[in-house]
Design a protein around this motif. Structure first.
Motif, PDB file in Angstrom:
ATOM      1  N   SER A 295      30.350  -8.743   1.408  1.00 42.71           N
ATOM      2  CA  SER A 295      30.685  -9.410   0.252  1.00 42.71           C
ATOM      3  C   SER A 295      29.794 -10.613  -0.152  1.00 42.71           C
ATOM      4  O   SER A 295      29.381 -11.075   0.889  1.00 42.71           O
ATOM      5  N   GLY A 296      29.288 -10.588  -1.292  1.00 45.16           N
ATOM      6  CA  GLY A 296      28.380 -11.756  -1.540  1.00 45.16           C
ATOM      7  C   GLY A 296      26.995 -11.572  -1.151  1.00 45.16           C
ATOM      8  O   GLY A 296      26.138 -12.169  -1.348  1.00 45.16           O
ATOM      9  N   SER A 297      26.619 -10.137  -0.952  1.00 44.20           N
ATOM     10  CA  SER A 297      25.155  -9.836  -0.837  1.00 44.20           C
ATOM     11  C   SER A 297      24.506  -9.568  -1.906  1.00 44.20           C
ATOM     12  O   SER A 297      23.104  -9.492  -1.954  1.00 44.20           O
ATOM     13  N   GLY A 298      25.132  -9.381  -3.275  1.00 47.99           N
ATOM     14  CA  GLY A 298      24.619  -9.075  -4.388  1.00 47.99           C
ATOM     15  C   GLY A 298      24.632  -7.918  -5.028  1.00 47.99           C
ATOM     16  O   GLY A 298      24.009  -7.629  -5.972  1.00 47.99           O
ATOM     17  N   LYS A 299      25.237  -6.899  -4.331  1.00 52.34           N
ATOM     18  CA  LYS A 299      24.878  -5.368  -4.656  1.00 52.34           C
ATOM     19  C   LYS A 299      25.779  -5.318  -6.139  1.00 52.34           C
ATOM     20  O   LYS A 299      25.223  -4.651  -6.878  1.00 52.34           O
ATOM     21  N   THR A 300      26.936  -5.866  -6.257  1.00 56.69           N
ATOM     22  CA  THR A 300      27.854  -5.623  -7.556  1.00 56.69           C
ATOM     23  C   THR A 300      27.010  -6.474  -8.593  1.00 56.69           C
ATOM     24  O   THR A 300      26.965  -5.872  -9.718  1.00 56.69           O
ATOM     25  N   THR A 301      26.370  -7.637  -8.527  1.00 58.32           N
ATOM     26  CA  THR A 301      25.525  -8.253  -9.665  1.00 58.32           C
ATOM     27  C   THR A 301      24.357  -7.267  -9.936  1.00 58.32           C
ATOM     28  O   THR A 301      24.148  -7.357 -11.179  1.00 58.32           O
ATOM     29  N   ILE A 302      23.831  -6.577  -8.995  1.00 63.98           N
ATOM     30  CA  ILE A 302      22.624  -5.691  -9.537  1.00 63.98           C
ATOM     31  C   ILE A 302      23.199  -4.707 -10.202  1.00 63.98           C
ATOM     32  O   ILE A 302      22.862  -4.210 -11.382  1.00 63.98           O
ATOM     33  N   LEU A 303      24.379  -4.041  -9.757  1.00 68.36           N
ATOM     34  CA  LEU A 303      25.162  -3.158 -10.654  1.00 68.36           C
ATOM     35  C   LEU A 303      25.278  -3.380 -12.147  1.00 68.36           C
ATOM     36  O   LEU A 303      25.122  -2.652 -12.930  1.00 68.36           O
ATOM     37  N   ARG A 304      25.965  -4.893 -12.287  1.00 68.77           N
ATOM     38  CA  ARG A 304      26.362  -5.191 -13.509  1.00 68.77           C
ATOM     39  C   ARG A 304      25.074  -5.275 -14.459  1.00 68.77           C
ATOM     40  O   ARG A 304      24.971  -5.543 -15.659  1.00 68.77           O
ATOM     41  N   MET A 305      23.811  -5.870 -13.776  1.00 62.80           N
ATOM     42  CA  MET A 305      22.414  -6.081 -14.497  1.00 62.80           C
ATOM     43  C   MET A 305      22.108  -4.782 -14.995  1.00 62.80           C
ATOM     44  O   MET A 305      21.559  -4.768 -16.262  1.00 62.80           O
ATOM     45  N   VAL A 306      22.209  -3.805 -14.129  1.00 66.74           N
ATOM     46  CA  VAL A 306      21.675  -2.404 -14.490  1.00 66.74           C
ATOM     47  C   VAL A 306      22.531  -1.925 -15.526  1.00 66.74           C
ATOM     48  O   VAL A 306      22.076  -1.343 -16.722  1.00 66.74           O
ATOM     49  N   GLY A 307      23.881  -2.233 -15.673  1.00 66.78           N
ATOM     50  CA  GLY A 307      24.894  -1.769 -16.878  1.00 66.78           C
ATOM     51  C   GLY A 307      24.982  -2.463 -17.919  1.00 66.78           C
ATOM     52  O   GLY A 307      25.555  -1.948 -18.970  1.00 66.78           O
ATOM     53  N   GLY A 308      24.219  -3.653 -17.881  1.00 61.28           N
ATOM     54  CA  GLY A 308      24.005  -4.435 -19.140  1.00 61.28           C
ATOM     55  C   GLY A 308      25.103  -5.744 -19.100  1.00 61.28           C
ATOM     56  O   GLY A 308      25.262  -6.026 -20.391  1.00 61.28           O
ATOM     57  N   LEU A 309      26.005  -5.742 -18.253  1.00 55.76           N
ATOM     58  CA  LEU A 309      27.162  -6.505 -18.162  1.00 55.76           C
ATOM     59  C   LEU A 309      26.806  -7.885 -17.808  1.00 55.76           C
ATOM     60  O   LEU A 309      27.324  -8.890 -18.123  1.00 55.76           O
ATOM     61  N   LEU A 310      25.560  -8.111 -17.312  1.00 55.96           N
ATOM     62  CA  LEU A 310      24.992  -9.445 -17.116  1.00 55.96           C
ATOM     63  C   LEU A 310      23.321  -9.228 -17.474  1.00 55.96           C
ATOM     64  O   LEU A 310      22.749  -8.179 -17.111  1.00 55.96           O
ATOM     65  N   THR A 311      22.895 -10.633 -17.811  1.00 55.44           N
ATOM     66  CA  THR A 311      21.410 -10.617 -18.113  1.00 55.44           C
ATOM     67  C   THR A 311      20.824 -11.239 -16.998  1.00 55.44           C
ATOM     68  O   THR A 311      21.134 -12.166 -16.418  1.00 55.44           O
ATOM     69  N   PRO A 312      19.590 -10.465 -16.557  1.00 52.10           N
ATOM     70  CA  PRO A 312      18.799 -11.285 -15.266  1.00 52.10           C
ATOM     71  C   PRO A 312      18.062 -12.415 -15.802  1.00 52.10           C
ATOM     72  O   PRO A 312      17.753 -12.617 -16.942  1.00 52.10           O
ATOM     73  N   ASP A 313      17.897 -13.327 -14.851  1.00 51.74           N
ATOM     74  CA  ASP A 313      17.210 -14.624 -14.979  1.00 51.74           C
ATOM     75  C   ASP A 313      15.347 -14.199 -15.077  1.00 51.74           C
ATOM     76  O   ASP A 313      14.808 -14.648 -15.401  1.00 51.74           O
TER      77      ASP A 313
END
Length: 368
Positions: A42-60
């Motif tokens: 938990s907290g390693s960043g894997k879901t954040t990557i998934l959400r950026m790939v899916g367009g739910l988050l915008t990368p910096d």
């Protein structure tokens, strides 16, 4: 990487939340039709990557390419990507048929084609006859099967799965792991599967990326990741292992002799290309199933061996796990397969003096 077409390419992807760097310059490629897993605590960043790939988050920083097209800033509905979540996200007011048909109807498919595809997919996940049932009438495993085929019916280039089996009990989870692999192979759709469960990733993935603190530490097929971890974190996180810390006493060809304080000297081998020098601090990693245990001192020339006392043992059916204390501050875990009641292992019990031994090449010498 082979010349197979690349479905997804992530370049230097970075995401910050205030002072927290959730994803730190991550890059990788995924082949078309591959089952790829992002694995980490938990907290390693894997879901954040998934959400950026899916367009739910915008990368910096960084870019996301799908089929060679830059989709970094495209909204989710403009990406040929679907997502399956742990909580199913089914429409409670729609029955199974209408849940699965929802996407094709938005794409204005003919009803005859929709009926044909829904019927085919329900049969594939063994839910024929469930068309008129509502989500509240389904078990957790059934809901997840419906969520999966709802995401697959429009045949996206990429399917993202965010710990989809995490809420299910063990038996159902293990059954669905195998079903997911079969479905992925049958459809040929590229899967990215996020999980913190090491056995799940090893069981299902063609390749996996092990993550910690926003970084990818190692990418490889399951066997390589398990047998040849590149650092201490990967060795410890993937499966079980015994760690012995010491300093290099000698280097002889591909073999390394390590002096472990209060335990002695043991032989091992580093990964190919590792720079190992006398006096260097290293860690030896030995998997519990690679070790052997005996009541008698083994007559195995060249083997590593150490005496100890059985502190605990756990019978788990196919094997027995022995916890052996080899010093006041160190225990070793040994997994021994239960083959025959005549075997010497059946005679070993709590507080017995024993010997633990293993082949030198089973000791992986890690330099970081």
């Amino acid at each position: 990487m082979s010349n197979r077409e690349i479905t997804l390419e992530v370049r230097e992807l970075t995401k910050r939340f205030g002072s927290l760097v959730a994803v730190d310059h991550v890059s990788f490629e995924i082949r078309r039709g591959e089952f790829f897993s992002l694995l980490g605590p938990s907290g390693s960043g894997k879901t954040t990557i998934l959400r950026m790939v899916g367009g739910l988050l915008t990368p910096d920083e960084g870019q996301v390419f799908l089929g060679g097209k830059d989709i970094t800033f495209d909204p989710p509905e403009k990406r040929d990507v679907n997502i399956v979540f742990q909580n199913y996200a089914l429409f409670p007011h729609l029955n199974v048929y209408d849940n699965v048909a929802f996407g094709p109807r938005r794409h204005r498919w003919p009803e005859a084609k929709i009926r044909e595809e829904v019927t085919r997919l329900l049969e594939m996940v063994h839910l024929t006859g469930y068309e008129q049932k509502y989500p509240r009438q389904l078990s957790g495993g059934e809901k997840q099967r419906v969520a999966l085929i709802r995401a697959l019916i429009t045949r996206p280039q990429l399917l993202l799965l965010d710990e989809p089996l995490g809420a299910l009990d063990l038996k159902i989870r293990q059954s669905l792991q195998l079903e997911l692999v079969d479905i992925q192979e049958e459809t040929g759709i590229t899967f990215i599967y996020v999980t913190h469960d090491q056995s799940e990733a090893l069981t299902m993935a063609d390749r996996l990326a092990v993550m910690d603190k926003g970084r990818v530490l190692q990418i490889g097929d399951p066997k390589t990741i398990y047998e040849q971890p590149q650092n201490r974190f990967v060795a410890h996180f993937i499966g079980n292992t015994n760690m012995l810390e010491g300093k290099v006493a000698a280097v002889e060809g591909q073999d390394v002799r390590v002096r472990v304080p209060k335990l002695g000297e043991f032989w091992g081998r580093p990964l190919d290309g590792a720079d190992v020098r006398p006096g260097q601090s290293v860690t030896m990693s030995i998997r519990p199933e690679k070790m052997r245990i005996s009541r008698q001192e083994p007559e195995r020339p060249g083997y590593n061996k150490i005496a100890g006392v059985v502190e605990d043992l756990i019978y788990v059916g196919v094997s027995t796990e022995f916890i052996v204390r080899v010093s006041p501050v160190k225990t070793l875990r040994i997994f021994a397969q239960n083959i025959s009641r005549e075997d010497d292992l059946w005679q070993i019990t709590w507080d017995d003096p024993v010997w633990v031994y293993w082949r030198p090449e089973r000791s992986l010498v890690l330099v970081e």
